[in-house]
Every structure is written in C-alpha cells, then in structure tokens.
Design a protein around this motif. Structure first.
Motif: not given
Length: 164
Positions: A35, A41, A45, A100-101, A103
């Motif tokens: 992330l 990110g 993060e 979602e999210s 990567r």
C-alpha cells in the motif's frame, strides 16, 4: 451471503507463478508495504502496525469482506486487493462487489498480474451473486485509469470524499 472465493493459480510471462488467498494476520506488514509503495501511499501509510492489525481483524471477521494476499511460489505477498460484497436495493436489489486497495509489487508490474487479479475478482463477484463490479481510483492516477478502462470499467460516476 458471504463472499465465495474461487481457487486460482497464474503463470506470468516472466515465469512467476502466483496464487490469491485470504490474507492472514502475519501478512499485514507485507500488505502495508504494498500500500505504501506508490506516491499516494508513501505519504499516508506506515507507522503503528497495531492500527493495521486491528483493521485487519475487523475485515477478517466480516463475511462480506475478503482481503486478498497474492503469493508467489516462495510464499511472498506480491499483490493485494480488498473485495467487499455490498447488498443494495437499487438496480432491483443488486449485489455489487467493491474492489479497493489494489496493489502489485513493483517487480511484477507489467507482467499481467493486475489483469489476472481483476479477472479473478470478476469470477468471485459472479460466484457471490453480484451483478456489478465497482471501484474508485484517485484522480491523480491516469495510468490506473487507462488500465481499468482497458479491462472494461467505465468512469460512470463522480465520487466525493470528506476527510474526518
């Protein structure tokens, strides 16, 4: 109804083999590193793993959520995406799968892993009784927008967020 996950294993053009599975608590640091491995990110993060572990436990306990850890043959987490089944009244009571999210580790970008992950997510959506896939993406990610459009996603809505 819970998420119905379909087994998969993919061979990438460079010979790497990858397989999606449910993330476990031990995967949280690797997922957070993924992330954080992009311009957006990297600014938001990191820090206290305890907050991420608590969030993971909440996600993992919800039958409508599936945090994906895509692993290579060595067992390393090389990709991730969070899938959420959302029941709704609109569209005739349609269920939708929110993605979602997403990567992919930088060493496997442009190796078709992202495409495989999205094809798999569509299979999961159909197996879970969903009739719509949806995702949001930051406006500052034109490469991601082109990728999603190439996969058949259309920019059909305008999204708004408010930081609390």
């Amino acid at each position: 109804m819970t998420i119905h996950v379909v087994d998969a294993c993919w061979a990438l053009p460079d010979g790497t083999r990858c397989q999606p599975s449910r993330a476990c608590l031990e995967d949280v640091p690797a997922v957070v590193r993924l992330l954080a491995d992009d311009p957006l990110g990297s600014a938001r993060e990191g820090g206290d793993m305890g907050t991420y572990e608590r969030a993971f436990q909440e996600i993992d306990a919800d039958p409508h959520q599936f945090l994906t850890a895509v692993r290579n043959d060595a067992g390393d987490v090389v990709g991730t995406m969070q899938l959420t089944v959302i029941p709704g009244l609109s569209r005739g009571g349609a269920r939708r799968l929110q993605i979602e999210s997403v990567r992919v580790t930088s060493t496997l970008r442009r190796q078709e892993l992202g495409e495989r992950m999205f094809t798999w997510a569509e299979t999961v959506a159909l197996a879970s009784g969903c009739s719509l896939l949806q995702l949001t993406t930051d406006t500052s990610r034109p490469d991601a927008h082109r990728f999603y459009e190439r996969l058949g996603y259309r920019p059909s809505h305008v999204g708004f967020k408010k930081q609390l």
